[in-house]
Design a protein around this motif. Structure first.
Motif, PDB file in Angstrom:
ATOM      1  N   ALA A 806     -16.017 -13.468 -72.916  1.00 17.53           N
ATOM      2  CA  ALA A 806     -16.998 -13.203 -73.979  1.00 17.53           C
ATOM      3  C   ALA A 806     -18.011 -14.337 -74.079  1.00 17.53           C
ATOM      4  O   ALA A 806     -19.216 -14.112 -74.289  1.00 17.53           O
ATOM      5  N   ASN A 819     -18.803  -7.228 -75.799  1.00 19.24           N
ATOM      6  CA  ASN A 819     -18.192  -6.267 -76.727  1.00 19.24           C
ATOM      7  C   ASN A 819     -16.986  -5.576 -76.104  1.00 19.24           C
ATOM      8  O   ASN A 819     -15.997  -5.271 -76.790  1.00 19.24           O
ATOM      9  N   ARG A 822     -14.235  -8.003 -76.781  1.00 17.27           N
ATOM     10  CA  ARG A 822     -13.934  -8.258 -78.201  1.00 17.27           C
ATOM     11  C   ARG A 822     -13.325  -7.031 -78.887  1.00 17.27           C
ATOM     12  O   ARG A 822     -12.457  -7.157 -79.763  1.00 17.27           O
ATOM     13  N   ARG A 826      -9.883  -7.297 -80.942  1.00 15.87           N
ATOM     14  CA  ARG A 826      -9.720  -6.905 -82.350  1.00 15.87           C
ATOM     15  C   ARG A 826      -8.628  -5.854 -82.518  1.00 15.87           C
ATOM     16  O   ARG A 826      -7.962  -5.793 -83.553  1.00 15.87           O
TER      17      ARG A 826
END
Length: 827
Positions: A806, A819, A822, A826
């Motif tokens: 990232a 993204n 990530r 998450r």
């Protein structure tokens, strides 16, 4: 616009008129005592035995080109520039012309019973980039329409003198002016042609407009305009421009001048050398008594002294201004000498042109009285006959690394320049034709180039047994070679998966997969090359390629050599394409109705094949790659005092017989003159025993012996040269292999001839040439495989690796990349 052919006895007014409009062809039977015009060609009769001195004599007399039969062409192409040679050929004998001959001449004179524009157009594609001249044996001259048709397809008609006349055009003869004017067009309503009038040396006099009638009159009479005014011209030449809509007249001007203002030129007063010539001519005729120019014309000794004085001052001048100043003085006095002798600038230019057309040269040494070395021998004529006599010793050239400069060493490493761009341009029409018309084009091109009339282009298995019948000894030899090559190439195959855990939870892998569809080009036709079929087919078979398409030129009867078919069956070929040259490469690259498209093309070939491979590789629509660039075959032999001279000579010759452009190098390590003489003597003896001695003579004549002082220096030279084949005739040769960085294949020790690698030891003989061994490997099993990488990352692995990815994605501004990491982190 056309070329007239004059035989013995022709001439007079007809010849005078013809020389005004272009070059003339004379028969070789023309007496050498008869003068030749400034622009002419010589047609050598088919029955005339080859005599090199005769060819050289014609060219040295100023003949622009020799038109020679095939037997003469084969002898001359290595000695005479292609620009000076045209090939004399019957229209039905195109198949007899090799690539070497085709590339060694600048054009062809086709003898044909009748002029067939479609046939001539087709033949011109075979001689792409060459001049095409057409001589019909018909007793009827071509019509103006037919002349225009020939010129429209880039061919020039040749008209025998018996069909030419200065009189009225009839069914049996054509007026030369009518033939010349046949293609001329005018875009003016009045039909006149813009005509630039120039001096003999090409300096413009003015612009006029000519009618067909006035041009015809000038051709036939040699006179220009202005008869009534007293300002007239003798017409020297009439030329047509590149798009046939304007003319140039070169003339000798008489009277006050061409311009109505009594100036020589309509554009301005002349300057430079033309002005000086005009002034000197005027002074020679009427120089005032007591003038300096009058003294020069009247006192030859004074003029001689001034020429010598100014020549000496020019030799001493150094900076640009002084050189120009002194050269101008020398030109003045030299031209004064010329005018006094009746010689003008046009005569000097004609002499320069004639000298430029000579093929023999003197050494160029100064005469003793002008040289610092008065004992130097007088210059002798040098005739271009480089070791072509059958009894001449066959010798290599020698250089010594200890006594040459860095630039000279670099020159030894260079190969002949390959004109790849030019060849790609020439093969592109062939490739495009196959790409767009498929099998129809392939069949036509095979008939044209291979002289084989086929009904189908491809043979599929099972192959007919009668197409694979070979001599039992040959069959046994092929089986042994097959076993050895297969064993070595099976050991190269990448069959496992490489797995590396780069960090906990991150596993990277690499695995091999065969290239699905491969095309193997095997040169053939009159040759039989089962060895190449083995070298390409076995690694493809071992790698597991799904489709193996073998392409090879058919023989004239449409068959493939049984030895090649035998190998095709052994290696499991899925199809055999009966085609050669650029058309075969195009069919493999793009596919046709019957030829399967492939993903990668392998195999050697001539320059047409090589150019086609390079062309299709760079076409993104083809989606095809090739094995490697190709050039002439080559060998480098390193030999020390332990070497057997007979073995070394045999190794050099085994490569030299491939072709006249073969690259053969011997690096001699501390060999004395006696040892080198033994090797060269063996080369000469063995070469004269070979059936291909004529080829060997030319390739060995271009080959080199490089003297070195140590094995280390020899290997360093070899690594820089990067040979296709490297042979080590050295003490403890196997210990030296570790120092070899660049070579296609290495042959170690006295009992490892290159021939074994070429045929049956197990290594592959399809190797990089032209120095590409620095970057490329020879063909091997991995050449037929591709490698795919994969990675598998666990949840824990992504938690550790994700932030790194990232961060780097953010650095590059690629938000979606970041993204993708990530969103998983998450989750």
């Amino acid at each position: 616009m056309f070329l007239p052919l004059l035989l013995e006895g022709d001439g007079g007014e007809l010849l005078d008129a013809l020389t005004r409009i272009g070059p003339v062809i004379f028969s070789s039977s023309r007496s050498p005592d008869l003068p030749l015009p400034a622009h002419c060609l010589i047609l050598v009769d088919h029955s005339r035995p080859f005599v090199l001195d005769e060819a050289v004599s014609w060219l040295d007399r100023g003949v622009e080109k020799l038109i020679v039969p095939l037997a003469w062409a084969k002898e001359l192409i290595e000695l005479i520039s292609s620009e000076r040679l045209l090939l004399l050929l019957d229209v039905g004998n195109i198949s007899a012309v090799s690539d070497t001959v085709r590339n060694g001449v600048s054009g062809v004179l086709l003898k044909t019973p009748a002029i067939d524009l479609d046939l001539i157009s087709s033949i011109s594609k075979f001689f792409t980039g060459s001049a095409i001249h057409v001589l019909s044996s018909s007793s009827v001259p071509p019509t103006n329409s037919l002349i225009r048709g020939l010129l429209g397809i880039g061919a020039t008609p040749v008209l025998p003198a018996s069909q030419l006349t200065l009189g009225v055009t009839s069914d049996a003869q054509i007026n030369i002016a009518d033939a010349f004017l046949a293609p001329i067009v005018s875009d003016r309503p009045d039909g006149l042609f813009p005509t630039v009038v120039s001096t003999e040396t090409g300096h413009s006099l003015g612009l006029v407009y000519s009618s067909s009638a006035s041009v015809k009159e000038s051709i036939l009479t040699g006179k220009g305009k202005g008869e009534t005014s007293g300002a007239t011209q003798d017409v020297v030449s009439i030329r047509l421009d590149c798009d046939s809509d304007s003319l140039e007249f070169r003339v000798v001007q008489h009277g006050a001048g061409f311009c109505h203002l009594d100036r020589q030129s309509c554009f301005s007063e002349t300057s430079g050398l033309p002005a000086l010539e005009r002034t000197l001519r005027s002074r020679f005729e009427s120089a005032p008594e007591g003038s300096y120019t009058k003294r020069l014309f009247s006192d030859p000794e004074l003029l001689r002294s001034k020429i010598m004085e100014e020549a000496d001052e020019l030799c001493r001048a150094e900076d640009k201004a002084d050189v120009a100043f002194e050269a101008a003085d020398l030109f003045y006095f030299a031209l004064t000498k010329c005018i006094a002798a009746g010689v003008g600038i046009s005569d000097i230019e004609a002499s320069l042109d004639k000298k430029a057309r000579r093929v023999t040269r003197r050494a160029g040494n100064a005469k003793p009285e002008w040289s610092k070395q008065p004992t130097a021998p007088p210059p002798q004529p040098i005739v271009p006959v480089p070791d072509t006599e059958e009894d001449a010793p066959i010798r290599m050239r020698t250089s010594d690394l200890a006594h040459i400069s860095a630039d000279e060493r670099d020159a030894l490493l260079r190969r002949p320049v390959l004109k790849s761009d030019e060849m790609i341009t020439r093969v592109k029409p062939i490739v495009d034709d196959v790409r767009t018309r498929g099998d129809a084009a392939l069949l036509e091109l095979t008939a044209k180039f291979d002289k084989a009339q086929l009904e189908s282009t491809v043979v599929f298995p099972p192959f007919a047994a009668d197409t694979m019948v070979v001599d039992p000894k040959v069959g046994d030899a092929i089986k042994i070679a097959y076993a050895n090559i297969k064993k070595f190439h099976e050991a190269q195959a990448d069959t496992g998966t490489l797995r590396v855990e780069t960090m906990p939870g991150v596993v990277c892998s690499r695995f091999a997969r065969p290239i699905a569809r491969v095309g193997l080009y095997v040169p053939g036709g009159t040759a039989i090359l089962p060895s190449t079929a083995l070298m390409l087919g076995i690694p493809a078979q071992v790698a597991g390629c799904q489709q193996i398409v073998l392409a090879t030129p058919p023989r004239p009867d449409g068959s493939i050599s049984p030895e090649v078919m035998y190998v095709a069956n052994l290696v499991g070929a899925s199809a055999v394409l009966k085609a050669g040259g650029a058309q075969a490469i195009a069919a493999l690259a793009y596919g046709t109705e019957t030829v399967p498209k492939v993903d990668k093309i392998f195999g050697p070939g001539n320059q047409w094949v090589t150019a086609a491979k390079m062309l299709v590789q760079n076409d993104t629509d083809a989606l095809v790659s090739i094995d490697m660039p190709a050039g002439p075959s080559e060998v480098l032999v390193i030999a020390d005092y332990t070497a057997n001279p007979a073995f070394v000579a045999a190794d050099l010759l085994s490569q030299a017989e491939h072709g006249i452009d073969s690259q053969v190098v011997l690096v001699a390590v501390n060999l004395d003159d006696g040892k080198l003489a033994e090797i060269e003597n063996e080369v000469d003896i063995q070469a004269h025993a070979l059936s291909r001695v004529d080829i060997v003579r030319k390739s060995i004549g271009k080959s080199i012996i490089v003297k070195s002082t140590s094995v280390e220096e020899a290997i360093a030279f070899s690594n820089d040269y990067a040979p296709e084949h490297l042979i080590l005739h050295l003490k403890n040769a196997s210990e030296k292999v570790q120092f070899i960085d660049n070579a296609g294949s290495v042959f170690v020790g006295p009992y490892s001839p290159e021939s074994c690698g070429d045929y049956a030891s197990g290594t592959n003989h399809t190797l990089p040439t032209n120095g590409y061994a620095r970057q490329f490997s020879g063909v091997n099993t991995l050449s037929f495989q591709k490698h795919i990488t994969s990675q598998e990352i666990t949840e824990a692995g992504l938690k550790a690796l994700g932030p790194v990815v990232a961060t780097l994605a953010d650095c590059e501004g690629l938000e979606a990349h970041a993204n993708a990491v990530r969103i998983r982190l998450r989750a």
